[in-house]
Write an enzyme that holds these catalytic residues in place. Structure first.
Site, mmCIF file in Angstrom:
data_model
loop_
_atom_site.group_PDB
_atom_site.id
_atom_site.type_symbol
_atom_site.label_atom_id
_atom_site.label_comp_id
_atom_site.label_asym_id
_atom_site.label_seq_id
_atom_site.Cartn_x
_atom_site.Cartn_y
_atom_site.Cartn_z
ATOM 1 N N LYS A 189 0.859 -1.234 0.019
ATOM 2 C CA LYS A 189 0.075 -0.008 0.134
ATOM 3 C C LYS A 189 0.950 1.138 -0.158
ATOM 4 O O LYS A 189 0.290 2.260 -0.360
ATOM 5 C CB LYS A 189 -0.903 -0.143 1.223
ATOM 6 C CG LYS A 189 -1.785 -0.991 1.419
ATOM 7 C CD LYS A 189 -2.399 -1.137 2.998
ATOM 8 C CE LYS A 189 -2.788 -2.233 3.464
ATOM 9 N NZ LYS A 189 -3.311 -2.311 4.895
ATOM 10 N N GLU A 197 7.333 2.528 -6.598
ATOM 11 C CA GLU A 197 7.431 1.801 -5.280
ATOM 12 C C GLU A 197 7.909 3.084 -4.323
ATOM 13 O O GLU A 197 8.281 4.041 -4.579
ATOM 14 C CB GLU A 197 8.344 0.717 -5.241
ATOM 15 C CG GLU A 197 8.956 0.249 -4.015
ATOM 16 C CD GLU A 197 7.854 -0.423 -3.308
ATOM 17 O OE1 GLU A 197 6.690 0.063 -3.148
ATOM 18 O OE2 GLU A 197 8.417 -1.673 -2.814
ATOM 19 N N ASP A 198 7.288 2.875 -2.932
ATOM 20 C CA ASP A 198 7.758 3.906 -2.130
ATOM 21 C C ASP A 198 9.093 3.879 -1.755
ATOM 22 O O ASP A 198 9.537 5.108 -1.745
ATOM 23 C CB ASP A 198 6.645 3.665 -0.843
ATOM 24 C CG ASP A 198 6.851 2.114 -0.184
ATOM 25 O OD1 ASP A 198 7.484 1.524 -0.834
ATOM 26 O OD2 ASP A 198 6.316 2.220 0.993
ATOM 27 N N ASP A 238 15.086 -0.478 -0.312
ATOM 28 C CA ASP A 238 15.801 -0.869 0.953
ATOM 29 C C ASP A 238 16.895 -1.771 0.579
ATOM 30 O O ASP A 238 17.983 -1.409 0.000
ATOM 31 C CB ASP A 238 14.802 -1.017 2.184
ATOM 32 C CG ASP A 238 15.329 -1.122 3.323
ATOM 33 O OD1 ASP A 238 16.625 -0.606 3.702
ATOM 34 O OD2 ASP A 238 15.074 -1.977 4.326
ATOM 35 N N LYS A 265 17.166 4.127 0.315
ATOM 36 C CA LYS A 265 18.197 3.812 1.342
ATOM 37 C C LYS A 265 19.145 3.157 0.815
ATOM 38 O O LYS A 265 19.293 2.022 1.205
ATOM 39 C CB LYS A 265 17.264 3.041 2.501
ATOM 40 C CG LYS A 265 16.726 3.733 3.710
ATOM 41 C CD LYS A 265 16.348 2.901 4.616
ATOM 42 C CE LYS A 265 14.953 3.402 5.305
ATOM 43 N NZ LYS A 265 14.489 2.335 6.193
ATOM 44 N N PHE A 301 14.278 5.017 9.983
ATOM 45 C CA PHE A 301 13.130 4.480 9.736
ATOM 46 C C PHE A 301 12.239 5.625 9.366
ATOM 47 O O PHE A 301 11.971 6.523 10.237
ATOM 48 C CB PHE A 301 12.322 3.533 10.771
ATOM 49 C CG PHE A 301 11.499 2.687 10.156
ATOM 50 C CD1 PHE A 301 11.429 1.388 9.604
ATOM 51 C CD2 PHE A 301 9.937 3.067 10.375
ATOM 52 C CE1 PHE A 301 10.321 0.865 8.989
ATOM 53 C CE2 PHE A 301 8.734 2.544 9.672
ATOM 54 C CZ PHE A 301 8.952 1.345 9.238
ATOM 55 N N ASP A 334 4.311 3.432 6.271
ATOM 56 C CA ASP A 334 3.570 3.475 7.517
ATOM 57 C C ASP A 334 4.605 2.468 8.592
ATOM 58 O O ASP A 334 5.894 2.140 8.184
ATOM 59 C CB ASP A 334 2.376 2.264 7.444
ATOM 60 C CG ASP A 334 3.000 0.768 7.027
ATOM 61 O OD1 ASP A 334 3.830 0.635 6.285
ATOM 62 O OD2 ASP A 334 2.669 -0.113 7.967
HETATM 63 P P1 IMP Z 1 13.138 -4.083 0.299
HETATM 64 O O1 IMP Z 1 12.729 -5.410 -0.214
HETATM 65 O O2 IMP Z 1 14.156 -4.562 1.570
HETATM 66 O O3 IMP Z 1 13.874 -3.347 -0.373
HETATM 67 O O4 IMP Z 1 12.165 -3.398 1.066
HETATM 68 C C1 IMP Z 1 11.358 -2.476 0.613
HETATM 69 C C2 IMP Z 1 10.159 -2.424 1.324
HETATM 70 O O5 IMP Z 1 10.588 -2.482 2.885
HETATM 71 C C3 IMP Z 1 9.191 -1.227 1.105
HETATM 72 O O6 IMP Z 1 8.400 -1.575 0.099
HETATM 73 C C4 IMP Z 1 8.666 -0.791 2.643
HETATM 74 O O7 IMP Z 1 7.484 -1.673 2.699
HETATM 75 C C5 IMP Z 1 9.538 -1.209 3.538
HETATM 76 N N1 IMP Z 1 10.367 -0.272 4.308
HETATM 77 C C6 IMP Z 1 11.772 -0.307 4.166
HETATM 78 N N2 IMP Z 1 12.216 0.894 4.755
HETATM 79 C C7 IMP Z 1 11.159 1.566 5.309
HETATM 80 C C8 IMP Z 1 10.721 2.550 6.052
HETATM 81 O O8 IMP Z 1 11.831 3.365 6.511
HETATM 82 N N3 IMP Z 1 9.620 2.943 6.167
HETATM 83 C C9 IMP Z 1 8.707 2.188 6.008
HETATM 84 N N4 IMP Z 1 8.726 0.958 5.438
HETATM 85 C C10 IMP Z 1 9.804 0.832 4.881
HETATM 86 MG MG MG Z 2 6.212 -1.294 0.399
#
Ligand code: IMP
Ligand code: MG
Length: 179
Positions: A42, A98-99, A102, A130, A151, A158
């Site tokens: 979301k 995508e938001d 990470d 990040k 974070f 969220d």
């Molecule tokens: P990745 O698969 O490790 O790149 O993670 C990406 C997902 O982790 C994002 O779509 C977010 O849902 C969540 N996420 C990572 N860092 C944060 C943050 O600082 N705040 C909120 N959600 C985060």
């Molecule tokens: Mg996400």
């Protein structure tokens, strides 16, 4: 400012101007195409809504919801699809919105999946990066803001389903998630 925040990282104005700027670049690159804008639920919804309104190319909208159990854990490495796309991506130009990126696990899996399904192209657009935490070999094609390893919440993002409707992005106080 919301009392659970340590500080505001990106204001509404900063977000609006940068999102508009990036959307214009993407719009230019997609000129002549009829892409499918895929929002990852979301967290991306607010970014998605603002972003697509800056595009002039004819668009189709679609959404996916995924959860990753990958990054870091040895046992799995799988992306779980909780809601799949409505449409067929075969031969289509896909813009994944995508938001935040990470570890990169989610987007690396999604890119692979959409490519395997026969997408003509996959363009990745992220609001936040990040980059310090990246473990996967993936870079968004377009990113709005590089952020430190903190974070963050707001503007769709969220913590435990809270704070998504804040109009700005802030760093959550550690006391909120360390208790
Ligand atoms: P990745 O698969 O490790 O790149 O993670 C990406 C997902 O982790 C994002 O779509 C977010 O849902 C969540 N996420 C990572 N860092 C944060 C943050 O600082 N705040 C909120 N959600 C985060
Ligand atoms: Mg996400």
């Amino acid at each position: 400012m919301h009392p659970d925040l340590q500080k505001i990282l990106l204001t509404e104005n900063q977000i609006r101007s940068r999102v508009t700027e990036v959307a214009k670049l993407v719009d230019k690159a997609l000129s002549g195409k009829r892409p499918v804008a895929v929002g990852i639920l979301k967290g991306s919804i607010i970014f998605y809504a603002d972003f697509i309104r800056c595009l002039t190319v004819p668009l189709e909208l679609d959404f996916m919801a995924v959860s990753s159990y990958g990054a870091g854990s040895v046992s799995s490495g799988k992306l779980k699809i909780r809601k799949d796309l409505d449409g067929d991506v075969r031969g289509r130009d896909i813009v994944v919105i995508e938001d935040i990126i990470d570890s990169g696990f989610t987007l690396a899996c999604l890119k692979k999946l959409l490519t395997e399904r026969g997408a003509a192209s996959v363009t990745i657009v992220t609001l936040l990066d990040k980059h310090e935490r990246r473990t996967e070999d993936i870079k968004p094609d377009y990113n709005c803001f590089e952020i430190p390893d903190e974070f963050v919440v707001g503007y769709g993002l969220d913590y435990n389903e809270e704070y998504r409707s804040l109009p700005y992005i802030g760093i959550l106080k550690r006391s909120v998630y360390e208790k």
